[in-house]
Design a protein around this motif. Structure first.
Motif, PDB file in Angstrom:
ATOM      1  N   PHE A 126       0.826  -1.198   0.000  1.00  0.00           N
ATOM      2  CA  PHE A 126       0.000   0.000   0.000  1.00  0.00           C
ATOM      3  C   PHE A 126       0.868   1.259   0.000  1.00  0.00           C
ATOM      4  O   PHE A 126       0.632   2.198  -0.780  1.00  0.00           O
ATOM      5  CB  PHE A 126      -0.923  -0.007   1.215  1.00  0.00           C
ATOM      6  N   ALA A 127       1.892   1.308   0.858  1.00  0.00           N
ATOM      7  CA  ALA A 127       2.757   2.479   0.948  1.00  0.00           C
ATOM      8  C   ALA A 127       3.506   2.719  -0.357  1.00  0.00           C
ATOM      9  O   ALA A 127       3.601   3.859  -0.833  1.00  0.00           O
ATOM     10  CB  ALA A 127       3.744   2.323   2.108  1.00  0.00           C
ATOM     11  N   SER A 128       4.022   1.644  -0.956  1.00  0.00           N
ATOM     12  CA  SER A 128       4.767   1.812  -2.207  1.00  0.00           C
ATOM     13  C   SER A 128       3.851   2.235  -3.345  1.00  0.00           C
ATOM     14  O   SER A 128       4.231   3.049  -4.195  1.00  0.00           O
ATOM     15  CB  SER A 128       5.502   0.523  -2.569  1.00  0.00           C
ATOM     16  N   SER A 129       2.626   1.718  -3.358  1.00  0.00           N
ATOM     17  CA  SER A 129       1.686   2.108  -4.422  1.00  0.00           C
ATOM     18  C   SER A 129       1.262   3.559  -4.256  1.00  0.00           C
ATOM     19  O   SER A 129       1.072   4.273  -5.251  1.00  0.00           O
ATOM     20  CB  SER A 129       0.460   1.195  -4.419  1.00  0.00           C
ATOM     21  N   TYR A 130       1.130   4.010  -3.005  1.00  0.00           N
ATOM     22  CA  TYR A 130       0.778   5.411  -2.776  1.00  0.00           C
ATOM     23  C   TYR A 130       1.884   6.337  -3.284  1.00  0.00           C
ATOM     24  O   TYR A 130       1.613   7.337  -3.963  1.00  0.00           O
ATOM     25  CB  TYR A 130       0.518   5.673  -1.293  1.00  0.00           C
ATOM     26  N   ARG A 131       3.120   6.012  -2.972  1.00  0.00           N
ATOM     27  CA  ARG A 131       4.233   6.871  -3.398  1.00  0.00           C
ATOM     28  C   ARG A 131       4.388   6.858  -4.922  1.00  0.00           C
ATOM     29  O   ARG A 131       4.675   7.881  -5.539  1.00  0.00           O
ATOM     30  CB  ARG A 131       5.520   6.428  -2.695  1.00  0.00           C
ATOM     31  N   ARG A 132       4.184   5.699  -5.510  1.00  0.00           N
ATOM     32  CA  ARG A 132       4.238   5.625  -6.977  1.00  0.00           C
ATOM     33  C   ARG A 132       3.122   6.453  -7.593  1.00  0.00           C
ATOM     34  O   ARG A 132       3.321   7.142  -8.598  1.00  0.00           O
ATOM     35  CB  ARG A 132       4.117   4.162  -7.425  1.00  0.00           C
ATOM     36  N   PHE A 133       1.961   6.409  -6.961  1.00  0.00           N
ATOM     37  CA  PHE A 133       0.813   7.188  -7.440  1.00  0.00           C
ATOM     38  C   PHE A 133       1.101   8.687  -7.376  1.00  0.00           C
ATOM     39  O   PHE A 133       0.821   9.431  -8.313  1.00  0.00           O
ATOM     40  CB  PHE A 133      -0.412   6.840  -6.597  1.00  0.00           C
ATOM     41  N   LYS A 134       1.685   9.147  -6.267  1.00  0.00           N
ATOM     42  CA  LYS A 134       1.953  10.576  -6.096  1.00  0.00           C
ATOM     43  C   LYS A 134       3.090  11.049  -7.002  1.00  0.00           C
ATOM     44  O   LYS A 134       3.062  12.170  -7.507  1.00  0.00           O
ATOM     45  CB  LYS A 134       2.311  10.880  -4.634  1.00  0.00           C
TER      46      LYS A 134
END
Length: 283
Positions: A126-134
């Protein structure tokens, strides 16, 4: 314990009807002076990425550390602060529903702090997908990936709760409400359907099991679960049909008989309507 297990199984049985809608998301950093007193109209999930967050609900203090997940239910007042120099967390506001029932998670005692060691794999994704998204906003696929990993975190919390490994503590001092809108009202119905999948099940039978009129039963069932009794029966039968097909041990005619269909054609028609492929070509 039996009721608790049946309750949790409903989420799995009706997973095809689940909708997850993200409304807002952000990573926030706060210093020692930060103080927040709020409630939110939707579900709220925080992943602590640095420092610690102190949450007070109903006068009881709870502390979340790095890697922990804080899970709030809608309209739940809380106070938040930090006792360290700073804290950082990713928050996500979202709606989670089964068909028209937008508060189905309220049936389970989930609000609280989920220990990071129980959910590390899911929160890392979840954390890595959020950072990739941003970092790559506008890139195709990233919003969908973020949504998928949020659903993964929620699914893990539900799994931990079902296994008895996690129970939220934010509501521990509140008396549980058993009313006509509670999922527990339908436990006898779920059990009856499971025991009678080998034949056609009429709605008036279920109403008789519940001890109410058919008209009232249909209204109550949809209010609690978000779908009609007929949709529920059909979904359970299709779930079992899918399981039988995966086993590759039974003919279409045998599966039709197992599930109370009068003939293979009627079963195949119902299956194709649900999964858009006939059972003979389902893989």
């Amino acid at each position: 314990m039996r009721t608790h297990q049946v309750n949790m199984s409903v989420i799995d049985e009706l997973s095809d009807h689940i909708t997850l809608r993200m409304s807002s998301y952000l990573e926030q950093t706060h210093d020692r002076k930060w103080f927040e007193h709020k409630s939110h109209s939707d579900y709220d999930l925080w992943l602590v990425t640095e420092g610690s967050v102190q949450i007070t609900v109903d006068g009881i203090e709870h502390t979340a550390n790095i890697g922990d997940v804080i899970f709030f239910y809608p309209d739940m007042p809380y106070m938040a602060t930090t006792t360290e120099e700073l804290c950082r967390f990713v928050y996500m506001h979202f709606d989670f529903s089964i068909a028209e029932q937008k508060r189905i998670l309220g049936e389970f005692q989930l609000p609280g702090i989920v220990p990071g060691n129980l959910i590390q794999e899911e929160t890392s994704l979840f954390a890595s997908s959020y950072r990739r998204f941003k970092q790559s906003k506008g890139t195709s696929g990233n919003p969908l990936y973020l949504k998928a990993t949020l659903l993964l975190v929620i699914a893990k919390i539900l799994e931990l709760h079902g296994q008895g490994l996690y129970t939220g503590t934010f509501l521990q001092n509140r008396k549980s409400k058993q009313n006509e809108g509670s999922l527990d009202v339908l436990q006898s119905i779920f059990q009856y359907v499971d025991a009678n999948l080998h034949r056609a099940i009429r709605i008036n039978e279920l109403a008789a099991v519940a001890g109410v009129s058919e008209k009232y039963f249909i209204s109550l069932f949809k209010k609690i679960l978000g779908i009609t009794p007929g949709q529920y029966i059909n979904q359970i039968k299709m779930n079992r049909a899918r399981d039988y097909l995966y086993e590759k041990k039974y003919t279409i005619q045998q599966i039709a008989e197992f599930l109370g269909y009068p003939d293979p054609f009627t079963f195949s028609k119902a299956f194709k309507k649900m999964y858009h492929v006939p059972p003979s070509k389902f893989e």
